[in-house]
Write an enzyme that holds these catalytic residues in place. Structure first.
Site, short mmCIF file in Angstrom:
data_model
loop_
_atom_site.label_atom_id
_atom_site.label_comp_id
_atom_site.label_asym_id
_atom_site.label_seq_id
_atom_site.Cartn_x
_atom_site.Cartn_y
_atom_site.Cartn_z
N GLU A 90 116.91 17.89 3.77
CA GLU A 90 117.30 18.06 5.17
C GLU A 90 118.82 18.00 5.34
O GLU A 90 119.34 18.22 6.42
CB GLU A 90 116.65 16.96 6.03
CG GLU A 90 115.15 17.11 6.21
CD GLU A 90 114.33 16.46 5.09
OE1 GLU A 90 114.90 16.24 3.99
OE2 GLU A 90 113.14 16.19 5.30
N TRP A 104 111.31 -7.76 3.99
CA TRP A 104 111.32 -6.57 3.16
C TRP A 104 111.81 -6.88 1.75
O TRP A 104 112.79 -7.59 1.56
CB TRP A 104 112.26 -5.51 3.73
CG TRP A 104 111.75 -4.86 4.97
CD1 TRP A 104 110.60 -5.15 5.64
CD2 TRP A 104 112.39 -3.81 5.70
NE1 TRP A 104 110.48 -4.33 6.73
CE2 TRP A 104 111.57 -3.50 6.79
CE3 TRP A 104 113.58 -3.10 5.53
CZ2 TRP A 104 111.89 -2.52 7.72
CZ3 TRP A 104 113.91 -2.11 6.44
CH2 TRP A 104 113.07 -1.83 7.53
P1 ADP Z 1 111.92 14.91 -1.02
O1 ADP Z 1 112.33 14.13 0.18
O2 ADP Z 1 111.20 16.15 -0.69
O3 ADP Z 1 111.40 14.08 -2.15
P2 ADP Z 1 114.63 15.27 -1.56
O4 ADP Z 1 115.15 15.77 -2.83
O5 ADP Z 1 115.13 15.81 -0.31
O6 ADP Z 1 113.17 15.54 -1.69
O7 ADP Z 1 114.68 13.68 -1.57
C1 ADP Z 1 115.51 12.94 -0.73
C2 ADP Z 1 115.30 11.48 -0.94
O8 ADP Z 1 115.53 11.12 -2.30
C3 ADP Z 1 116.24 10.61 -0.17
O9 ADP Z 1 115.82 10.45 1.16
C4 ADP Z 1 116.20 9.31 -0.96
O10 ADP Z 1 115.08 8.53 -0.63
C5 ADP Z 1 116.05 9.78 -2.37
N1 ADP Z 1 117.35 9.79 -3.03
C6 ADP Z 1 118.17 10.84 -3.24
N2 ADP Z 1 119.27 10.47 -3.92
C7 ADP Z 1 119.16 9.13 -4.14
C8 ADP Z 1 119.97 8.15 -4.79
N3 ADP Z 1 121.11 8.44 -5.38
N4 ADP Z 1 119.51 6.87 -4.80
C9 ADP Z 1 118.35 6.53 -4.22
N5 ADP Z 1 117.54 7.42 -3.62
C10 ADP Z 1 117.94 8.71 -3.57
#
Ligand code: ADP
Length: 550
Positions: free
Chosen positions: A339, A452
């Protein structure tokens, strides 16, 4: 588009729309001799320059026009990272149509679902995905033709697909006499579906403007730091949020591009790095595991590889330490999501941090980092009240900016913004210097006795144990505390550690009540289409798990 007031004194600079075609046109004109090298699914290597890429992209644009593709029409791809996929990126969006990149790791039923949802007119696909295309062809109601990205000799003698076209025939039978159309920069350019871990996938529809601004922002030194002195290999697939924008930010920087095709195992990636002098790469943590293992087992070092961006899920500190200390590779931890085009934050040190010792610097580098200019962020409590940036208190992470989604394709999910901010579904802290750290995804966070527990911390600690290859922490039902943490672990080959020993390893590293209640050992963790561990599957698998009573 805008309902903002106009000043009586407007600026007097040229009003040129920010269009994707302009990026390749620029690269061809100003860095025309920079190379694009691809490992093809056919098995050999392919090399050409930005100049030639631009020529073929224009031929493809003519071909698509000849097939009846018009502005706003959706054209899908099922392809690895390679030069033909790059041509499609520019030909489709550049001509005003909308490029829909599909994750081939999805189940064919899901592929057909999103193709119908997107109303794709054509599908361009690699040879590898011929079986997928054959399985879905009859179900794709709007798709007029299937274009196999290969030359005439490799076309199948017969196929279940009635309207199968040959990509190279199309290129060869059209001229490169094509002027990229000029149109409103807010027009749709590309469409990416979220991986749909809950419910059906939803589409994020990027515009030319959002894509070009994202490319500018992500190339900056604090972000991906791409320059014409780099050789960049996007390991992150072009079907995963447009390979994090690299197919745009690399050409606008004039850097050499190297595409790995389908060969993402440690040996193939290592050899390509060495053969092509790759200096910079980007990918999710799971792909680096393979490369690190291969290089370690064979006592290899990298001769040119100097920097990598790791994101998509949290980069385990143990992986970061190995890359920096053992291989001299700088790690830039990055965070974002479909997004968000996807880049939100990247982690690099500020001048004042250079005086810190190794541990002090690492503590910072392990965070997800600073907002890239163009993105603003805040954390809020359950009532939407903004929380202070103290690096301790965590809350729901909200973002806004010109490359962040305002609504999903076809209004799926309705109004998604909260007072103009997009709720990311992540839980995070932000420190006084503006470094953000993800504690968890809100759906993964463990709710124990009303408090949490962040799973990323627990996983990072487990993965710092020398016997542990991978770890995932999930909440399982508990009669007294609602949920308690269960640690699911994959051990390194030939290594052993007992449940008790591993739990003792957490001593002094976390608050006592965060300690996982149990550990289970398994051979592999379920990994989804974008290389992330699927915690929903794990939760299902272990929902009956009986935690030991203390
Ligand atoms: P999907 O949401 O469809 O799995 P995305 O590739 O858009 O695919 O994923 C986004 C999510 O991935 C973020 O909202 C977060 O939760 C996680 N994310 C992305 N990069 C990181 C990071 N460096 N550290 C922790 N979580 C991450």
């Amino acid at each position: 588009m805008s309902s903002l007031p106009m000043s009586p004194m407007m600026g007097q600079m040229m009003s040129q729309p920010l269009l994707i075609s302009n990026i390749l046109e620029f690269a061809a004109r100003h860095y025309g001799s920079s190379e694009i090298v691809s490992r093809r699914v056919e098995g050999d290597m392919h090399r050409y320059t930005y100049r030639e890429c631009h020529q073929r992209a224009r031929r493809l644009a003519n071909a698509l026009h000849g097939l009846g593709v018009r502005m706003g029409d959706r054209v899908a791809t099922l392809a690895w990272n390679g030069y033909r996929h790059l041509e499609a990126y520019y030909a489709v969006s550049g001509s005003g149509a909308v490029l829909h990149t599909i994750n081939p790791r999805l189940h064919p039923e899901q592929v057909a679902y999103i193709m119908n949802h997107a109303e794709d007119q054509y599908l361009l696909f690699d040879l590898t995905f011929l079986p997928v295309a054959e399985a879905i062809a009859a179900h794709c109601k709007t798709t007029k033709g299937f274009i196999l990205m290969c030359d005439r000799e490799r076309m199948p003698a017969e196929s279940k697909i009635p309207n199968l076209l040959c990509y190279e025939d199309l290129i060869n039978s059209h001229s490169d006499d094509y002027a990229w159309p000029q149109f409103d920069e807010n027009s749709a350019a590309t469409l990416c579906y979220t991986s749909g871990t809950t419910g059906n996938p939803k589409g994020a529809l990027y515009s030319h403007r959002s894509t070009v601004l994202h490319a500018y922002g992500s190339a900056m030194p604090n972000a991906l730091n791409v320059s014409s002195r780099d050789t960049v290999m996007p390991v992150v697939p072009m079907f995963h949020v447009n390979a994090w924008g690299l197919p745009y930010s690399v050409p606008l920087s004039g850097a050499k591009l190297v595409f790995p095709g389908a060969a993402l195992d440690g040996k193939s990636v290592y050899e390509l790095f060495e053969n092509e002098g790759v200096t910079f790469s980007a990918g999710v943590p799971t792909v680096w595991l393979g490369l690190i293992n291969y290089a370690t087992q064979n006592q290899l070092k990298f001769s040119t590889f100097r920097r990598t961006v790791i994101g998509g899920s949290a980069c385990p500190p143990a992986m970061m330490n190995t890359l920096i200390d053992d291989f001299g590779v700088e790690v830039v931890h990055a965070w974002g999501m479909t997004e968000m085009s996807p880049l939100g934050t990247t982690c690099t040190l500020m001048a004042k941090h250079l005086e810190l010792d190794r541990e002090g610097q690492r503590k910072i580098l392990q965070k997800q980092g600073h907002a890239v200019y163009g993105v603003d962020m805040k954390i809020v409590d359950d009532d939407g009240k903004e929380l202070p940036w103290d690096g301790v208190g965590y809350g729901h992470l909200l973002v806004r900016g010109p490359w962040i989604i305002a609504k999903y394709y076809k209004d799926e999910g309705g109004d998604v913004l909260q007072d103009g901010w997009f709720p990311t579904g992540d839980v995070a802290t932000i420190d006084p210097d503006g470094y953000m750290q993800i504690t968890d995804r809100s759906k993964d966070v463990i709710k124990s006795g009303g408090e949490w527990i962040g799973t990323i911390d627990l996983e990072n600690i487990a993965m710092a144990h020398p016997a542990v290859l991978q770890a995932a922490c999930i909440g399982v039902a508990h009669p007294k505390w609602d949920e308690r943490p269960l640690l699911v672990v994959v051990l390194r080959a030939g290594q052993q550690v007992s449940r008790e020993e591993l739990l003792r390893f957490f001593d002094g590293k976390i608050a006592k009540w965060w300690l996982p209640d149990d550990v289970v050992f398994t051979d592999a963790l379920p990994v989804g289409g974008t290389g992330k561990i699927q915690k929903n599957k794990l939760r299902d698998q272990y929902k009956e798990h009986k935690l030991p009573t203390v």
